[in-house]
Motif scaffolding. Structure first.
Motif, PDB file in Angstrom:
ATOM      1  N   GLN A  86      36.772  38.404  36.297  1.00 14.75           N
ATOM      2  CA  GLN A  86      37.605  37.975  37.423  1.00 14.75           C
ATOM      3  C   GLN A  86      38.302  36.653  37.124  1.00 14.75           C
ATOM      4  O   GLN A  86      39.457  36.448  37.506  1.00 14.75           O
ATOM      5  N   ARG A  87      37.605  35.734  36.431  1.00 14.64           N
ATOM      6  CA  ARG A  87      38.222  34.451  36.055  1.00 14.64           C
ATOM      7  C   ARG A  87      39.400  34.684  35.112  1.00 14.64           C
ATOM      8  O   ARG A  87      40.472  34.085  35.276  1.00 14.64           O
ATOM      9  N   GLU A  98      41.209  37.396  34.897  1.00 16.03           N
ATOM     10  CA  GLU A  98      42.293  38.013  35.661  1.00 16.03           C
ATOM     11  C   GLU A  98      43.065  36.968  36.467  1.00 16.03           C
ATOM     12  O   GLU A  98      44.296  37.040  36.582  1.00 16.03           O
ATOM     13  N   ARG A  99      42.343  35.982  37.029  1.00 20.54           N
ATOM     14  CA  ARG A  99      43.030  34.917  37.774  1.00 20.54           C
ATOM     15  C   ARG A  99      43.945  34.109  36.858  1.00 20.54           C
ATOM     16  O   ARG A  99      45.070  33.767  37.219  1.00 20.54           O
ATOM     17  N   GLU A 100      43.455  33.814  35.635  1.00 18.82           N
ATOM     18  CA  GLU A 100      44.272  33.083  34.669  1.00 18.82           C
ATOM     19  C   GLU A 100      45.508  33.897  34.289  1.00 18.82           C
ATOM     20  O   GLU A 100      46.601  33.357  34.143  1.00 18.82           O
ATOM     21  N   SER A 145      48.045  34.041  37.249  1.00 17.37           N
ATOM     22  CA  SER A 145      48.699  32.751  37.515  1.00 17.37           C
ATOM     23  C   SER A 145      49.811  32.467  36.514  1.00 17.37           C
ATOM     24  O   SER A 145      50.636  31.580  36.747  1.00 17.37           O
TER      25      SER A 145
END
Length: 624
Positions: free
Chosen positions: A110-111, A113-115, A118
């Motif tokens: 999930q981290r 995917e957030r990167e 963004s």
């Protein structure tokens, strides 16, 4: 002169990025043209040999386009190990990269995917089966709508082709990238692809508008050697002990059982060796692969399940104990040696049984006759390479449509073999096979045939009365090794077919041309390869070895100290040592002995981030 731009502002120009990020002073071959094509938004299909710098062809455009605000590059990669190493190397060089695969816990995925979403991430590596899922495509849609999808790189692109040596069905879905994002540049890369495979890549990935870049297939630092099988385990042991003791290598075998037996044999002889094949559980395969990447001097004994995407640059040899399927497979597998440009060796032992087994696998496969015909022609090309008595490199490059001159760095160039006219011997062998069938309507294998031709009295000869045949002992003047060569060629060329579990021999219709004397067979004289030690290993004419053995004594001490320091850093960062710096860079440091950060910046492979992170430590090691 420093290898890095003097300007403090980061540049998005390709050459400046090559120098600043990766520490290389100039592009090689077609790299610059490829990088400029993709950076400016064009599609490309790249054929470049292993070790030729394929990854830079998409990494630099990704960095350049990211610095222009164009977002994330998505790299299609079929192997977890390759993703880990590439991402580790990029992060070491100061490039924000990540991967999405099954090794990640949910929170970490999930981290990442957030990167990605963004737009902060420069490169994201993922497998084709993940990229084509509805969820991932929805994420790509969102990035695309916001102008944050910079490019797609499809590595190991030959996997999309049924004609290729490593077809993977999940690659077929990647045409969706062109359909959904036609304005996003795509670069497809592979080390080997013949005309059939290239056409498949273009059609299946919708790369009709891509510019084709074909680099030289020559790997001048690799020495090619082929020996006839005669106690192959002992031959392999001599090869490793005499010429590659303590060095990393890969040994390819056809069966899982042979992999395990060979690994056990080498281990019992004091050589650090591990098995790798699809029958081992996934955790063990991963452990063995990690050890191979991180430890020095380890030999991996494997089926072809191992190797694609392995980015270890200091593999000093690749050995084949069984014949590969075709020249593409041979080239791909041998190309895993010497990726750092230093001297390496491709060694293969093969015999009649290999020819018989490969032909049988083609004949008994459920494929169409068209496909089988192509596979037989590919096998025949490989057999011609193995039996050649002229330069092997010339033959290998000619297969890929590249003209060359004798290389001075293959066994045939270094020790030109004697040849003999085997036409009459071939006619005698065919006559004897015919007499077997005429005498008692039975077929026999190569061993019994050679016994009859050489007049060797055995129980089987007595049982069938074959000492009464007109062909009894008519080949007594030809050695057993020569007869094996004759039969290998007759099977390879399709004049004889070996059938059934025991490989019994039968004539084909085309054998008549040999019996009538219309075909001439010129074969190499079998000879035992000379026993050679490390000290006598040469290199290709005009290609310096540039290995640690060529360093002056003081420089060798510096090299040893640098390797010890590199090992500590690699352990701290949980990375393979070569990701920190490869051997070629350490050798240059040891030879040049830079005494300042500015001088160290001029060493090939020292980028700005690594200079900042390790520069003072390296100078301290060199001074001590």
């Amino acid at each position: 002169m420093s290898a890095h731009p003097s300007s403090s502002a980061p540049s998005s120009e390709p050459l400046a990025l090559l120098q600043e990020v990766f520490g290389y002073p100039a592009f090689r071959g077609q790299q610059q043209a490829i990088v400029e094509r993709v950076t400016e938004g064009g599609d490309a299909l790249v054929l470049m040999p292993t070790g030729g710098g394929k990854s830079l062809c998409y990494q630099i455009p990704a960095i350049a386009r990211h610095r222009r605000g164009q977002g994330v590059a998505v790299v299609v990669s079929p192997l977890i190990a390759l993703m880990h190493d590439q991402v580790g190397a990029l992060e070491e060089a100061g490039v924000h990269a990540a991967f999405l695969n099954s090794t990640l816990e949910l929170a970490e995925a999930q981290r990442v995917e957030r990167e990605m979403m963004s737009g902060r991430l420069v490169l994201l590596y993922a497998a084709p089966e993940r990229i084509t899922t509805p969820r991932f495509l929805a994420q790509l849609d969102s990035l695309h709508e916001r102008g944050l999808l910079s490019l797609f790189a499809i590595d190991e692109a030959h996997c999309v082709s049924q004609w290729g040596h490593d077809f993977r069905a999940e690659y077929l879905g990647l045409s969706v990238l062109h359909e959904r994002y036609p304005d996003v540049p795509r670069i497809a890369l592979t080390a080997t692809a013949d005309e059939h495979t290239r056409a498949d890549i273009v059609e299946r990935l919708r790369l009709e508008d891509a510019e084709l870049f074909v680099s030289s297939f020559d790997r001048p630092n690799i020495r090619y050697r082929v020996v006839e099988k005669d106690n192959p385990r002992a031959q392999l042991l001599r090869f490793v002990q005499d010429e590659h003791e303590g060095e990393a290598g890969v040994v390819y075998c056809q069966s899982r059982r042979k992999v395990e037996e060979t690994a056990e044999f080498l281990t019992a002889q004091g050589i650090l060796a591990l098995p790798y094949h699809a029958g081992l559980d996934a955790a063990m395969r991963q452990r063995h692969q990690d050890r191979f990447l991180r430890e020095e001097g380890l030999v991996m004994v494997a089926t072809i399940a191992f190797g694609m995407g392995i980015d270890k640059p200091d593999v000093r040899f690749v050995a084949h104990l069984d014949l590969p399927k075709n020249i593409e497979s041979y080239y791909q597998e041998t190309g895993r040696a010497g990726r750092d440009g230093l001297a390496a060796e491709a060694w293969m032992a093969y015999g009649l049984a290999d020819v018989v087994n490969q032909r049988r696998m083609i004949d008994e496969s459920p494929a169409t006759e068209d496909f089988k015909r192509v596979q037989r022609s590919k096998l025949e090309a490989l057999l011609a390479l193995a039996e050649a008595h002229d330069c092997r490199r010339v033959r290998l490059l000619d297969y890929f449509g590249e003209a060359s001159r004798p290389c001075g760095n293959c066994d045939n160039c270094l020790n030109p073999p004697a040849t003999w006219d085997a036409t009459e011997a071939a006619r005698k062998a065919l006559s004897c096979i015919y007499r077997f069938h005429q005498n008692n309507r039975q077929r026999f294998g190569a061993g019994h045939l050679i016994d009859v031709l050489r007049g060797k009295r055995t129980d089987k000869v007595a049982q069938y009365g074959h000492d009464a045949l007109s062909t009894w002992a008519i080949g007594a003047d030809v050695s057993e090794a020569q007869w094996r060569g004759v039969l290998r060629q007759l099977v390879a060329l399709g004049y004889v077919v070996a059938e059934g579990e025991y490989g019994t021999l039968a004539l084909t219709d085309s054998a008549r041309s040999v019996l009538k004397g219309e075909v001439r067979l010129l074969l190499r004289q079998p000879s035992e390869a000379p026993r050679r030690g490390k000290a006598s290993r040469g290199t290709r004419v005009g290609v310096p070895r540039n290995g640690p053995a060529d360093l002056e004594p003081d420089a060798q001490q510096r090299f040893a100290a640098l390797k010890a320091w590199r090992s500590e850093v690699a352990r701290e960062h949980n990375l393979p040592a070569y990701v920190v710096f490869n051997d070629a860079t350490l050798i240059e440091m040891a030879r040049e002995n830079p005494d300042s950060l500015e001088a160290l910046a001029g060493i090939t492979g020292v980028g700005a981030k690594k200079l900042e992170a390790y520069g003072r430590e390296i100078l301290r090691v060199l001074e001590s």
